[in-house]
Design a protein around this motif. Sequence first.
Motif, PDB file in Angstrom:
ATOM      1  N   ILE A 193       0.846  -1.195   0.000  1.00  0.00           N
ATOM      2  CA  ILE A 193       0.000   0.000   0.000  1.00  0.00           C
ATOM      3  C   ILE A 193       0.881   1.245   0.000  1.00  0.00           C
ATOM      4  N   SER A 194       0.734   2.069  -1.018  1.00  0.00           N
ATOM      5  CA  SER A 194       1.540   3.278  -1.171  1.00  0.00           C
ATOM      6  C   SER A 194       0.784   4.488  -0.636  1.00  0.00           C
ATOM      7  N   VAL A 195       1.416   5.201   0.296  1.00  0.00           N
ATOM      8  CA  VAL A 195       0.822   6.421   0.873  1.00  0.00           C
ATOM      9  C   VAL A 195       1.714   7.596   0.504  1.00  0.00           C
ATOM     10  N   LYS A 196       1.168   8.557  -0.218  1.00  0.00           N
ATOM     11  CA  LYS A 196       1.972   9.676  -0.709  1.00  0.00           C
ATOM     12  C   LYS A 196       1.477  11.010  -0.176  1.00  0.00           C
ATOM     13  N   VAL A 197       2.441  11.878   0.094  1.00  0.00           N
ATOM     14  CA  VAL A 197       2.160  13.281   0.397  1.00  0.00           C
ATOM     15  C   VAL A 197       2.869  14.097  -0.679  1.00  0.00           C
ATOM     16  N   ALA A 198       2.105  14.769  -1.512  1.00  0.00           N
ATOM     17  CA  ALA A 198       2.668  15.505  -2.652  1.00  0.00           C
ATOM     18  C   ALA A 198       2.506  17.001  -2.458  1.00  0.00           C
ATOM     19  N   ARG A 199       3.487  17.751  -2.964  1.00  0.00           N
ATOM     20  CA  ARG A 199       3.407  19.213  -2.954  1.00  0.00           C
ATOM     21  C   ARG A 199       3.485  19.728  -4.385  1.00  0.00           C
ATOM     22  N   ASP A 204      -2.740  24.203  -8.960  1.00  0.00           N
ATOM     23  CA  ASP A 204      -3.213  23.001  -9.643  1.00  0.00           C
ATOM     24  C   ASP A 204      -2.152  21.909  -9.591  1.00  0.00           C
ATOM     25  N   ARG A 205      -2.409  20.787 -10.296  1.00  0.00           N
ATOM     26  CA  ARG A 205      -1.528  19.625 -10.247  1.00  0.00           C
ATOM     27  C   ARG A 205      -0.549  19.572 -11.418  1.00  0.00           C
ATOM     28  N   VAL A 206      -0.146  20.720 -11.934  1.00  0.00           N
ATOM     29  CA  VAL A 206       0.744  20.766 -13.087  1.00  0.00           C
ATOM     30  C   VAL A 206       2.205  20.655 -12.683  1.00  0.00           C
ATOM     31  N   ASP A 207       2.611  21.431 -11.672  1.00  0.00           N
ATOM     32  CA  ASP A 207       4.030  21.538 -11.307  1.00  0.00           C
ATOM     33  C   ASP A 207       4.277  20.835  -9.977  1.00  0.00           C
ATOM     34  N   THR A 270     -10.449  -2.069  -0.283  1.00  0.00           N
ATOM     35  CA  THR A 270     -10.711  -3.240  -1.117  1.00  0.00           C
ATOM     36  C   THR A 270     -10.127  -3.077  -2.521  1.00  0.00           C
ATOM     37  N   LYS A 271      -9.859  -1.835  -2.934  1.00  0.00           N
ATOM     38  CA  LYS A 271      -9.221  -1.591  -4.232  1.00  0.00           C
ATOM     39  C   LYS A 271      -7.707  -1.430  -4.098  1.00  0.00           C
ATOM     40  N   GLU A 272      -7.205  -1.711  -2.884  1.00  0.00           N
ATOM     41  CA  GLU A 272      -5.770  -1.633  -2.588  1.00  0.00           C
ATOM     42  C   GLU A 272      -5.199  -0.236  -2.841  1.00  0.00           C
ATOM     43  N   LEU A 273      -5.999   0.774  -2.526  1.00  0.00           N
ATOM     44  CA  LEU A 273      -5.575   2.163  -2.649  1.00  0.00           C
ATOM     45  C   LEU A 273      -5.626   2.824  -1.287  1.00  0.00           C
ATOM     46  N   ALA A 274      -4.632   3.651  -1.006  1.00  0.00           N
ATOM     47  CA  ALA A 274      -4.578   4.383   0.257  1.00  0.00           C
ATOM     48  C   ALA A 274      -5.082   5.804   0.038  1.00  0.00           C
ATOM     49  N   PRO A 275      -5.416   6.532   1.108  1.00  0.00           N
ATOM     50  CA  PRO A 275      -5.754   7.951   0.942  1.00  0.00           C
ATOM     51  C   PRO A 275      -4.543   8.725   0.449  1.00  0.00           C
ATOM     52  N   LYS A 276      -4.788   9.878  -0.180  1.00  0.00           N
ATOM     53  CA  LYS A 276      -3.682  10.706  -0.670  1.00  0.00           C
ATOM     54  C   LYS A 276      -3.790  12.105  -0.085  1.00  0.00           C
ATOM     55  N   PHE A 277      -2.628  12.753   0.020  1.00  0.00           N
ATOM     56  CA  PHE A 277      -2.519  14.052   0.673  1.00  0.00           C
ATOM     57  C   PHE A 277      -1.758  14.990  -0.263  1.00  0.00           C
ATOM     58  N   GLU A 278      -2.388  16.114  -0.637  1.00  0.00           N
ATOM     59  CA  GLU A 278      -1.821  17.011  -1.645  1.00  0.00           C
ATOM     60  C   GLU A 278      -1.794  18.443  -1.119  1.00  0.00           C
ATOM     61  N   LEU A 279      -0.601  19.034  -1.164  1.00  0.00           N
ATOM     62  CA  LEU A 279      -0.384  20.400  -0.697  1.00  0.00           C
ATOM     63  C   LEU A 279      -0.297  21.344  -1.890  1.00  0.00           C
TER      64      LEU A 279
END
Length: 441
Positions: A193-199, A204-207, A270-279
């Motif tokens: 299970i991959s848990v990511k914190v992205a900035r 938006d999610r471009v850069d 059940t879909k083997e996905l973790a929550p995601k966190f985006e800054l």
Amino acid sequence: MPENKHIEYKQQVTPELEREVVAFLNSNEGGIIYIGIDKIGNPVGLNDVDHDQLLIKDRLKNNILPSCMGLFDLVVEGKEEKDIIKLIVAGGYEKPYYIKRYGLSEKGAFIRVGSSSEPMPTRQIEQLFAKRTRHSISNIKSKKQELNFQQLNIYYQGIGKVLNDQFAKNLELLTEDHSYNYVAYLLNDVNTISVKVARYNGMDRVDLSESNEYGYESIIKATQQVLDKLNLENKTLTKITAKERQEKRLWNEIALREAVVNAFVHNDYTKELAPKFELFDNRLEITSNGGLPEGLSKDEFFEGFSIPRNKELMRIFKDLDLVEQLGSGVPRILQAYNKDVFQFSDNFLRITLPSMQDTPQVTPQVTPQVTPQVKELLKVFTGIHNRSELQAKLGLTDRKNFRINYLNPSIEMGLVSLTIPDKPTSHKQKYYLTEKGKAFN
């Protein structure tokens, strides 16, 4: 407050307790049973609340099926100097619930009707049983059976508890054939299970400027690491007024913690996905998989009623003090933010916490490590800034991204904005002057 659909009063622990709990488990919203209060709402108190709590927990654990562990919470409260027990019961995900010795029948299954608990009709029992969730993570067999729980054991030891040889059974980490289930897989030391914190730079999610990976380990450890990371990102902002200096964090600390923990506990794995966190520059987005549980409306969600999707995780998070009490998360968030921070869809639930925005009087707090240096550097300002002298004192040879601004020179307010080379935008430091040549600190 009189008894109603969601509230029941009892003077003491009675033989009918399981019936009342089963009725709340079989409802969509759950409810609260106050023990130590008479039928008209007057507190009478209990002589030994510790003994009564242990008795209640043991009876509910052994006398109700399917297991309701993780679906109830016991809280001791004081009313008029008398001790009472508040038994919080969530709506269950595996309806119909029933009293074990009576079986799945009208004598064993109950439903809440107004302020009373009534036998559930046979037809309703059959309908609920046909809709019972068979693919909850407690019923899914772990893809591997050689599991290690060193990380989980460390967290339990941290609160003075020890996982004995029966911990897998006691924490409901086994399927009916005694194999490890998917809950165990999530809690063991190594998983996929991959848990990511992205900035991201901008709105938006471009850069994408930063991506942190906290997955492939016990979901408890991943939760704590995400909490630690976001706590570091939750910078303190300072606002100067004529009378005082006010400090606030980017996001409300209590709401932030509740949002993170809720995302982990109520995520659909059940879909083997973790929550995601985006800054982003102006907000934090926390997205968990799975919409509202079936039978729970948005109004009920905002009122704090709960149908835990993963009751086994809820129980363990509660054991480790990551969850305070059932149903408290959303109301705590709403104490700091409006309902519109929540977004619902069939497959996802997202909470967006807006960041405190910079204004001419609100700036990131100067850290103790740089304050003395900044005070010295600000001495170069005498109405006209000396860029080269300041740059030399900072030891910055590359002029790219190095900016100095002096605002409103006619009044006793100025701004120095330093963007350190080779650092992301988040490292920009802004320092204000109360008067020329003097810093706040």
